[in-house]
Design an enzyme around this catalytic site. Structure first.
Site, PDB file in Angstrom:
ATOM      1  N   GLN A  92      -9.167  -6.196  -5.896  1.00  0.00           N
ATOM      2  CA  GLN A  92      -8.360  -5.013  -5.628  1.00  0.00           C
ATOM      3  C   GLN A  92      -9.218  -3.791  -5.399  1.00  0.00           C
ATOM      4  OE1 GLN A  92      -4.485  -3.486  -6.982  1.00  0.00           O
ATOM      5  NE2 GLN A  92      -4.867  -4.897  -8.646  1.00  0.00           N
ATOM      6  N   PHE A 121       0.814  -1.219   0.000  1.00  0.00           N
ATOM      7  CA  PHE A 121       0.000   0.000   0.000  1.00  0.00           C
ATOM      8  C   PHE A 121       0.844   1.263   0.000  1.00  0.00           C
ATOM      9  CE2 PHE A 121      -1.908  -3.324   2.777  1.00  0.00           C
ATOM     10  CZ  PHE A 121      -2.763  -3.857   1.822  1.00  0.00           C
ATOM     11  N   ASN A 162      -8.652  -9.420 -15.553  1.00  0.00           N
ATOM     12  CA  ASN A 162      -9.118 -10.543 -14.741  1.00  0.00           C
ATOM     13  C   ASN A 162     -10.173 -10.034 -13.768  1.00  0.00           C
ATOM     14  OD1 ASN A 162      -9.454 -12.502 -12.694  1.00  0.00           O
ATOM     15  ND2 ASN A 162      -7.409 -13.316 -13.068  1.00  0.00           N
ATOM     16  N   VAL A 214      -5.687  -0.458 -11.367  1.00  0.00           N
ATOM     17  CA  VAL A 214      -6.811  -0.389 -10.437  1.00  0.00           C
ATOM     18  C   VAL A 214      -6.410  -0.343  -8.973  1.00  0.00           C
ATOM     19  CG1 VAL A 214      -8.354  -1.585 -11.989  1.00  0.00           C
ATOM     20  CG2 VAL A 214      -7.045  -2.905 -10.340  1.00  0.00           C
ATOM     21  N   GLY A 215      -5.108  -0.293  -8.694  1.00  0.00           N
ATOM     22  CA  GLY A 215      -4.668  -0.436  -7.307  1.00  0.00           C
ATOM     23  C   GLY A 215      -5.158   0.657  -6.380  1.00  0.00           C
ATOM     24  N   GLU A 216      -5.370   1.844  -6.911  1.00  0.00           N
ATOM     25  CA  GLU A 216      -5.643   2.970  -6.016  1.00  0.00           C
ATOM     26  C   GLU A 216      -7.024   3.595  -6.172  1.00  0.00           C
ATOM     27  OE1 GLU A 216      -1.554   5.148  -5.363  1.00  0.00           O
ATOM     28  OE2 GLU A 216      -1.682   4.317  -7.378  1.00  0.00           O
TER      29      GLU A 216
END
Ligand code: FES
Ligand code: FES
Lengths: 744, 168
Positions: free
Chosen positions: A643, A243, A636, A707-709
């Protein structure tokens, strides 16, 4: 390319090994003569060490050494941070640990105990007595806030923007709001505390560490310990959450390597949970002002967003708190400013969506408040101010589907059932509220190199030093390579997490998947071309004369004719083919700057939240969530949804419970444990309905956007807006704890 | 001490925690250390079938117990436990650091429920009254933190194995 795997909800490839307990994290490696290290942390915020009394510590059976600034071998000082050498961004703080008697923050590591066992090391560390000469320290963010100075802009980040005359437009506006918000310091609290196992063999070094930036860390260690980069191997196949907290090199890493060198033993240094708070930076606190002016129809005439954040005097990440306000609303007058104070605290660092996560809390709360003032539906207000082009710089958006995400979200959530009157919806003792907010996070790519190898037996090996921090890094790239080469997913192996592999991007800025994908695509293209060339050179190949065959069924085929890669390689007498792809740093930077001038790219979404607020106690429970996102092409569905949900869960923590409490007198973090720093637990998290539009961004590899954040952005405001609807109360200071909702 | 069906004898100091004994002395690194203070559940193992935080237990106290870690939960040491498979199917994990604790905890939680043990949400202490609703599962699993936020997937995996319909 035939798309068999991209877009499918494939199970993550490392799921099996993680669920049987066989995934080896940094602290899981055994060495026969492994020694354990523990840190001693300073107990004053600023001053000098005048004496270290370590006799009692040394007397503990099993203690090998106690390293302090008086006896530790020197590391080279950390280099200056510069954009010309991006690895300098890996520096957590500018302090040269154990080379100075100066103390810069309360909790700074000032000694390391190395012992035969963890227990001995920790016990001995508790016996080290340090005396100090204290100096005055500035540690109170709120008190220091009036002294903030303007944040400097740099080539990649701008800390200010002006368009028209926003203050005048605000004063003239028919309707306006002018609000102040505060957000506290946050800690990543990845479940795996930072752990380093360091092993020297002569001047060669092996480091097991869960990191988000293998390459930068390796470069940094090489510089600090004066060995060539190629002598260092970083192994990081599994990272127990990051993170942002594992994106830089903090004291634990350096001191483990130093302790291993000083003692001649392999050393493991696992930070305690409290140690993580003392030795690793968190998210800056902030104070923000958002003022909006509009006409009666809800068209914005003024948008002002200013922020104050902090760094440490010994370094810190510059947070783009007003960033979302550059891109979300069409206003003829915009004024954005970011300011900073410097405190005698540990350097802060980036934490999931630095800037946007807390910036959207303020902006999207203010937009909601303006909707109340106007008596307008908050979605309608947003749609009336949806820009055609990037509002300040006039660039085109590569992809802008906020209208669509709101339409789909409203439908899935049942927004039309919301009675707009505050406090009007009830369920027994619970006041029910519904809120929305926009999610927004710019999309980024970083340089990545990969090799892809095709073996004679039909196997494919993708190699890239990617970081598996929970995103399913290998899985996504395996899906892409399988489709590009037309082979079954089972025959693709992806090697990651080892600095001996081709250099990957760091796992940050939501950039890893797209960055690697672009290189994997190119390498696969090259491989297909080499395979075709090989085939065409041989007289017996059915591909003779083929110009544009498709990759499918483990080979290349055109007009019903073709053969498998295995056949192509066998006929040519080759046991494998390999291709390498990737761009160098200079070409990459040039391309990035060019693209940034031309386009605005981002992931975006609409967050819909339902809360229940206990009418007597003010307790807030999040009872429903719908998040609809525009993240381009979904590689995916399963891992992407996970996520995004993970971001929303962390956002629920940000909204309701999370707060690193810094003692205003001593600068010490007083809730440095998971019992006192409250992250969301199972019972805090409802079913989260995540939906992605799945419409490719034409400027991104395969159309995918990271897409992590984006998942955490907008969450704080969606909760606050729902609370406003439930109770009529606008909470402007995070977290929304029940004391802020008790009747006054 | 029996660990995963094997008798192990250890020569350790009395202050070594069960977690450190398993990880550092027996090489069973499936159980993880997230806090060492009983606050996260990453170290959850089974002691005679009951879930405990191994970081809060002294190894010496468990000398006569049967300890089961994630490495030993598959029946007969073969294949995988249904929960292990369900966690993958429902993506009940991301980084994986909490996973062995979540799975061990869930196994014992289902047994507790089957034995009629109530939770704070259970309307009555009559054994039959505890329907294993989603909220019951959430409540009973709340000692296991997942900072990656894989809670929805974890819940789905547990419910799948518990064989219940969605009851919210
Ligand atoms: S490590 Fe035991 S509960 Fe956290
Ligand atoms: S999967 Fe990372 S903490 Fe749960």
């Amino acid at each position: 390319m035939s798309e068999k795997y991209v877009g499918r909800p494939v199970d993550r490839l490392d799921g099996a090994i993680k669920t049987v307990g066989e995934a080896r994290y940094a602290g899981d490696h055994r060495y026969p003569d492994l020694a354990h290290a523990a840190l001693v942390h300073a107990t004053i915020p600023r001053g000098r060490i005048t004496a270290v009394e370590d006799a009692a510590a040394r007397a503990v059976p099993g203690v090998i050494d106690v390293l302090t600034h008086e006896n530790a071998p020197a590391m080279k000082p950390p280099p200056k941070v510069t954009l010309l050498n991006l690895s300098t961004l890996a520096i957590g703080t500018s302090v040269n640990h154990l080379a100075t008697d100066e103390v810069h923050w309360n909790g700074q590591p000032i000694a390391v105990v190395v012992a035969e066992s963890q227990e001995a090391a920790r016990h001995a560390a508790s016996l080290v007595r340090v005396t100090y000469e204290e100096k005055p320290a500035v540690v109170d963010f709120a008190a220091e806030e009036p002294n903030a100075v303007p944040q400097k802009s740099n080539a990649l980040q701008s800390a200010r923007a002006d368009k028209g005359d926003a203050e005048k437009a605000l004063a003239d506006a028919e309707v306006s709001v002018d609000l102040r918000f505060t957000t506290p310091q946050h800690s990543h609290n990845a479940l795996e505390p930072h752990t380093t196992t360091a092993v020297w063999d002569g001047d060669r070094l092996t480091v097991h560490e869960g990191t988000q930036s293998m390459a930068w860390t390796r470069r940094h260690l090489a510089q600090r310990f004066g060995v060539p980069e190629r002598n260092i191997r970083m192994l990081s196949p599994f990272v127990g959450g990051g993170f942002g907290g594992k994106g830089q090199v903090w004291a634990g890493t350096l001191l483990a390597v130093l302790a291993a060198r000083a003692t001649g033993r392999p050393v493991r240094l696992a930070l305690t949970r409290a140690g993580v708070h003392h030795a690793v930076g968190g998210r800056t606190p902030s104070a923000q002002r958002v003022a909006l002016g509009a006409d009666r129809d809800g068209r914005l005439t003024a948008l002002i967003h200013t922020s104050v954040a902090r760094t440490g005097r010994v370094g810190g990440h510059l947070e783009q708190i007003t960033a979302a306000s550059r891109h979300l609303y069409d206003s003829p007058n915009i004024h954005l400013r970011q300011s900073l104070v410097q405190l005698d605290l540990i350097a802060n660092t980036s934490m999931r969506a630095p800037g946007e996560s807390i910036g959207t809390f303020a902006l999207e709360s203010a937009v909601d408040e303006l909707a109340w003032e106007l008596g307008m539906d908050p979605i309608e207000l947003r749609m009336r101010n949806e820009p055609e082009r990037d509002p300040i710089e006039g660039r085109r958006f590569t992809h802008r589907m906020l209208r669509e995400v709101y339409a789909v979200g409203a439908e899935r959530f049942g927004w039309s059932e919301r009675d707009p009157r505050p406090g009007s919806m009830r369920d027994g003792k619970w006041l029910v509220g519904m809120g929305v907010a926009t999610a927004y996070h710019p999309s980024l790519q970083m340089p990545a190199s990969v090799t892809v190898r095709l073996d004679a037996d039909g196997g494919v090996v993708v190699r890239c030093a990617l970081h598996e921090i929970g995103v399913g890094a290998a899985t996504a790239q395996a899906q892409i390579a399988a489709d590009e080469l037309g082979v079954p997913l089972e025959s693709v192996r992806v090697e990651i997490g080892d600095s001996d592999l081709p250099e990957g991007p760091m796992a940050g800025g939501s950039a890893q998947t797209a960055s690697a994908a672009s290189a994997v695509l190119e390498a696969c293209r090259k491989l297909r071309r080499s395979a075709l060339d090989l085939a065409r050179r041989s007289a017996g190949s059915p591909l003779r004369g083929a110009t544009d065959p498709r990759a499918r069924d483990g080979g290349l085929y055109q007009d019903g004719r073709g053969e498998t890669y295995a056949e192509i390689l066998a006929r040519a007498g080759r046991d494998h083919l390999e291709a390498r792809a990737g761009v160098g740093m200079l070409r990459f930077l040039a391309r990035t700057v060019r693209e940034q001038r031309r386009w605005m790219k981002a992931a975006s979404g609409a967050q819909f939240c339902e809360v229940r607020v206990d009418q007597d106690t003010g307790e807030v429970r999040v009872s429903r969530w719908v998040g609809v996102f525009d993240i381009g092409r979904v590689i995916n569905e399963k891992t992407v949804a996970s996520q995004l949900r993970g971001g929303i869960v962390m956002g629920i923590g940000l909204a309701l419970t999370e707060e690193t409490l810094v003692d205003r007198r001593t600068g010490r973090v007083v809730n440095a444990s998971l019992a006192d720093y409250h992250v969301p637990v199972h019972a805090d998290v409802p079913r989260i309905d995540v939906h992605c539009l799945d419409d490719p961004d034409p400027t991104m590899p395969l159309g995918l956007v990271g897409v992590g954040e984006v998942g955490i952005t907008g969450v704080g405001a969606a909760v606050a807006n729902a609370v406003r609807h439930a109770t009529g109360r606008r909470v402007q200071d995070l977290p929304i704890t029940l004391d802020k909702l008790l009747p006054h | 001490m029996r660990v995963n069906g094997v008798v192990e004898s250890l020569d350790i100091e009395p202050w070594v925690s069960l977690l450190d004994a398993l990880r550092d002395h027996l090489g069973l690194t499936g159980p993880k250390k997230g806090c060492d203070q009983g606050a996260c559940g990453a170290c959850t193992v089974l002691a005679d079938g009951v879930r405990i935080n191994a970081c809060l237990a002294l190894a010496m106290q468990y000398a006569d117990k049967e300890i089961t870690t994630i490495e030993g939960i598959a029946k007969d040491g073969e294949g995988r436990h249904p929960l292990q498979e369900a966690f993958v199917r429902h993506d009940g994990l991301q980084c994986g650091y909490c996973t062995s604790g979540q799975i061990c905890s869930a196994i014992a939680m289902l047994d507790e429920h089957a034995a009629g043990m109530p939770s704070v949400l259970t309307p009555s202490v009559q054994p039959a009254s505890a329907v294993l609703s989603d909220d019951e599962i959430r409540e009973r699993m709340s000692g296991n933190l997942c900072r990656c936020g894989a809670y929805n997937g974890i819940l789905d995996a547990i419910r799948d194995v518990a064989g219940r319909e969605t009851v919210s």
